[in-house]
Motif scaffolding. Structure first.
Motif, short mmCIF file in Angstrom:
data_model
loop_
_atom_site.label_atom_id
_atom_site.label_comp_id
_atom_site.label_asym_id
_atom_site.label_seq_id
_atom_site.Cartn_x
_atom_site.Cartn_y
_atom_site.Cartn_z
N LEU A 1 0.83 -1.21 0.00
CA LEU A 1 0.00 0.00 0.00
C LEU A 1 0.86 1.26 0.00
N LEU A 2 1.95 1.23 0.74
CA LEU A 2 2.87 2.37 0.76
C LEU A 2 3.52 2.56 -0.60
N ARG A 3 3.91 1.46 -1.23
CA ARG A 3 4.53 1.54 -2.55
C ARG A 3 3.57 2.14 -3.57
N GLN A 4 2.29 1.84 -3.43
CA GLN A 4 1.28 2.33 -4.36
C GLN A 4 0.82 3.75 -4.03
N GLY A 5 1.28 4.30 -2.92
CA GLY A 5 0.84 5.63 -2.51
C GLY A 5 -0.60 5.65 -2.05
N ARG A 6 -1.06 4.54 -1.44
CA ARG A 6 -2.45 4.42 -1.05
C ARG A 6 -2.66 4.45 0.46
N THR A 7 -1.66 4.93 1.19
CA THR A 7 -1.81 5.13 2.63
C THR A 7 -1.64 6.61 2.96
N PHE A 8 -2.63 7.16 3.65
CA PHE A 8 -2.59 8.57 4.07
C PHE A 8 -2.29 8.63 5.56
N VAL A 9 -1.45 9.58 5.94
CA VAL A 9 -1.09 9.71 7.35
C VAL A 9 -1.04 11.18 7.76
N ARG A 10 -1.14 11.36 9.07
CA ARG A 10 -0.83 12.66 9.69
C ARG A 10 0.10 12.34 10.84
N ARG A 11 1.19 13.06 10.92
CA ARG A 11 2.19 12.81 11.96
C ARG A 11 2.05 13.80 13.12
N ASP A 12 2.48 13.35 14.28
CA ASP A 12 2.57 14.23 15.44
C ASP A 12 3.90 14.97 15.37
N VAL A 13 4.14 15.86 16.32
CA VAL A 13 5.38 16.64 16.31
C VAL A 13 6.61 15.75 16.51
N ASP A 14 6.40 14.58 17.15
CA ASP A 14 7.53 13.67 17.36
C ASP A 14 7.72 12.68 16.21
N GLY A 15 6.92 12.83 15.15
CA GLY A 15 7.05 11.97 13.99
C GLY A 15 6.17 10.74 14.00
N SER A 16 5.52 10.45 15.12
CA SER A 16 4.66 9.28 15.21
C SER A 16 3.35 9.52 14.44
N ILE A 17 2.68 8.44 14.08
CA ILE A 17 1.45 8.53 13.31
C ILE A 17 0.27 8.77 14.25
N VAL A 18 -0.50 9.82 13.98
CA VAL A 18 -1.70 10.08 14.79
C VAL A 18 -2.98 9.82 13.99
#
Length: 283
Positions: A186-203
């Protein structure tokens, strides 16, 4: 004399008929449509089997049998009987049976009577769709597509989502190799959306789990526990919808458990409208 319906494995030559069948309800049948579009109906490349029921020579319904069972336009007792019987005879091991609720629950009643057992039956999962960006919620500008280099941070969020949703960890007997492969694809296909926190973790995380037949279906929506109830989800989903409509498909869909009131409210606020009902039987 009326010809009895016949059931057989579908072949490469059935590709157009299968896609036409899927198009009868694109939001419900996107998973199978994607698979057929990807491999052209070639049984050797499908990673499973697709059974088709024919009446007077015309394909009227189908059922995918791979890791999961997915009925396609299965209507009426004769079709339900045929596919449930075929599933029983297959000897396959399935993780779930899911799709349009009447078909899923109809097949499940027959399978249960034959001695099949389920961990959980989710009988009512509203199916939603939208074809326009949200008019009520401004998209979160920090939501973006993750890439292959983000696997190390996305994988823990994906595992947490799966465990919460399904009830067990996807890190199975293979040490999580197959699940890691799916997340990486999914990452290779660009099919995962994320928002990161200030520490870089996924929120926030959401995947386009299936794209086919002009529909993109969102799976795996997850918000980090510490950010739930903060108003993050609606702008994040608005961003997913806007970016998906721009690049992948003219329709975005998803389905959700009917008891998840917070998620239902979020999706309605973003502009999703109910178009049907799914059901899922977890084995």
């Amino acid at each position: 004399m009326r010809t009895a319906p016949s059931l057989r494995p579908l072949e490469r030559s059935d590709r157009d008929a299968v896609l036409e069948l899927c198009a009868a309800d694109g939001t419900a049948n996107v998973m199978v449509a994607e698979r057929i579009e990807q491999v052209g109906g070639d049984p050797a490349r499908m990673g499973g089997h697709l059974w088709g029921l024919f009446e007077r020579g015309r394909l009227t319904s189908a059922c995918w049998a791979g890791a999961n069972l997915i009925p396609v336009q299965v209507r009426g007792d004769a079709a339900l009987d045929a596919f449930a019987s075929r599933a029983r005879r297959s000897g396959g091991s399935y993780s779930s049976l899911f799709g349009e609720a009447d078909a899923v629950l109809g097949m499940w009643r027959r399978l249960e009577q034959a001695g099949w057992w389920a961990r959980e039956v989710r009988a009512s999962q509203p199916l939603y769709a939208t074809s326009s960006p949200s008019r009520a919620v401004e998209p979160d500008p920090l939501v973006h597509r993750a890439g292959p280099d983000d696997l190390a941070v996305v994988l823990p969020a994906s595992v947490a989502m799966f465990t919460e949703e399904v009830g067990y960890s996807p890190i199975g007997s293979d040490g999580g190799t197959s699940y890691r492969r799916r997340v990486a694809e999914l990452l290779r296909q660009g099919r995962t959306f994320v928002r990161r926190d200030v520490d870089g973790s996924i929120v926030f995380k959401a995947d386009l789990g299936a794209v086919g037949g002009g529909v993109a279906q969102v799976h795996g929506v997850w918000v980090a526990p510490r950010h739930r109830g903060t108003g993050l989800a609606a702008p994040a989903m608005a961003a997913v919808v806007a970016q998906t409509l721009q690049r992948e498909a003219p329709v975005v869909s998803l389905y959700v458990n009917d008891f998840n009131e917070r998620a239902l409210a979020t999706y309605r606020r973003v502009g999703f409208e109910r178009v049907g009902t799914f059901a899922t039987v977890l084995f």
